[in-house]
Design an enzyme around this catalytic site. Structure first.
Site, PDB file in Angstrom:
ATOM      1  N   CYS A   1      -1.646  -9.961  32.688  1.00 39.61           N
ATOM      2  CA  CYS A   1      -2.704  -9.107  33.233  1.00 39.61           C
ATOM      3  C   CYS A   1      -3.326  -9.710  34.501  1.00 39.61           C
ATOM      4  CB  CYS A   1      -3.750  -8.783  32.172  1.00 39.61           C
ATOM      5  SG  CYS A   1      -4.727  -7.314  32.627  1.00 39.61           S
TER       6      CYS A   1
ATOM      7  N   HIS B   1      -1.256  -6.086  28.341  1.00 39.22           N
ATOM      8  CA  HIS B   1      -1.709  -7.028  27.320  1.00 39.22           C
ATOM      9  C   HIS B   1      -0.874  -6.858  26.050  1.00 39.22           C
ATOM     10  CE1 HIS B   1      -5.273  -9.004  28.974  1.00 39.22           C
ATOM     11  NE2 HIS B   1      -5.617  -7.853  29.517  1.00 39.22           N
TER      12      HIS B   1
ATOM     13  N   GLU C   1      -0.138  -8.840  23.850  1.00 36.88           N
ATOM     14  CA  GLU C   1      -0.640  -9.638  22.724  1.00 36.88           C
ATOM     15  C   GLU C   1      -1.803  -8.977  21.992  1.00 36.88           C
ATOM     16  OE1 GLU C   1      -3.485 -10.464  25.968  1.00 36.88           O
ATOM     17  OE2 GLU C   1      -1.332 -10.185  25.862  1.00 36.88           O
TER      18      GLU C   1
END
Length: 279
Positions: A120, A213, A215
């Site tokens: 990001c 993102h 994760e």
């Protein structure tokens, strides 16, 4: 893995450093460690914190117990490095208080890290530092789960990906596709019609840049949305996230499988199979 490499294998734990720039560091630690642990490879993780910035959202006791500074590890070499995002998109890079320290770490990674994964804002900062790619402001915050397409199926990091997959985004700025295409060192491996370039590779996997993102947990975007509401920012509801766009409904988790494959492929093909046994 070819036969020669397989026969000569000797195994040691991979040394992975995570430069955690996110404000609530415990959440990001948990998310990344879950993703990295979804592999049979043995890892030893070193958490890094910026020394030139005092965290307001993570206790000093937690940082002192679990984190190291760049000064403490700069003489070591690592198999892999992850540089996370940070809520700083609306600042110019040079206005970020720890920009000098961050660029020193990115420069150090050229000679001390086998492969670096930027996420990001960390991806935007890395593209700017290494290749001069500028960011641009979006008309409103890009927040939600977006459909992406794989562009180069033969590249190992996207092995196992479907032709189309979902991934979360949460940012106020973007990067221009043409700027990336004009840089001979960069290749776009996956992109979204709405969210733009998503996965970018540099120098045969020495560096990767992920603009979203992967994760994120199920409720991360929900927490960000409600936080922005409390701040009076009048955020739009994250796209493709809540069933029927009803914020009272439990968000659908639709990106975890591809996120796990992304981190596993990075560790296997660009860290484990490439890094020297003697760091």
């Amino acid at each position: 893995m070819d036969e020669t490499r397989a026969i000569s294998q000797d195994i040691r734990p991979l040394q992975i450093a995570i430069l955690n720039l996110m404000p609530i560091k415990e959440d990001t630690e948990t998310q990344l460690l879950r993703a990295l642990s979804n592999t049979p490879l043995q890892l030893e993780v070193t958490l890094l914190a910026i020394e030139s910035h005092v965290s307001k959202n993570t206790s000093a006791s937690h940082l002192n117990k679990f984190y190291k500074s760049f000064r403490e590890i700069r003489s070591k070499k690592f198999d892999g490095l992850i540089i996370t995002g940070a809520p700083l998109e609306q600042l110019e890079y040079e206005q970020v208080t720890y920009w000098d320290e961050l660029t020193a770490i990115m420069k150090w990674s050229d000679t001390h890290v086998t492969s670096t994964l930027h996420i990001c804002w960390g991806a935007q900062a890395g593209l700017y530092y290494h290749y001069g790619i500028e960011k641009y402001s979006l008309s409103e915050k890009l927040s939600g789960i977006y459909k992406h397409h794989v562009l180069q199926r033969k590249i190992p990091i996207v092995r196992g990906f479907d032709d189309c997959f979902q991934a979360p985004h949460s940012r106020y700025t973007g990067i221009c596709r043409e700027d990336i295409e004009n840089c001979s060192d960069l290749s776009i491996l996956a992109e979204s019609a709405e969210a733009g370039p998503y996965l970018i590779m540099a120098e045969n996997g020495k560096r990767f840049f992920v603009t979203g993102h992967p994760e994120y947990d199920r409720i991360t975007l929900d927490q960000e949305y409600r936080r922005d509401l409390k701040k009076g920012l009048h955020p739009s509801i994250p796209k493709n996230y809540y069933p029927e766009d009803n914020t009272e409904n439990n968000p659908i988790l639709s990106w975890r499988a591809h996120a796990n494959i992304l981190y596993t492929n990075w560790l296997n093909y660009y860290v484990y199979q490439v890094t020297p046994y003697e760091l």
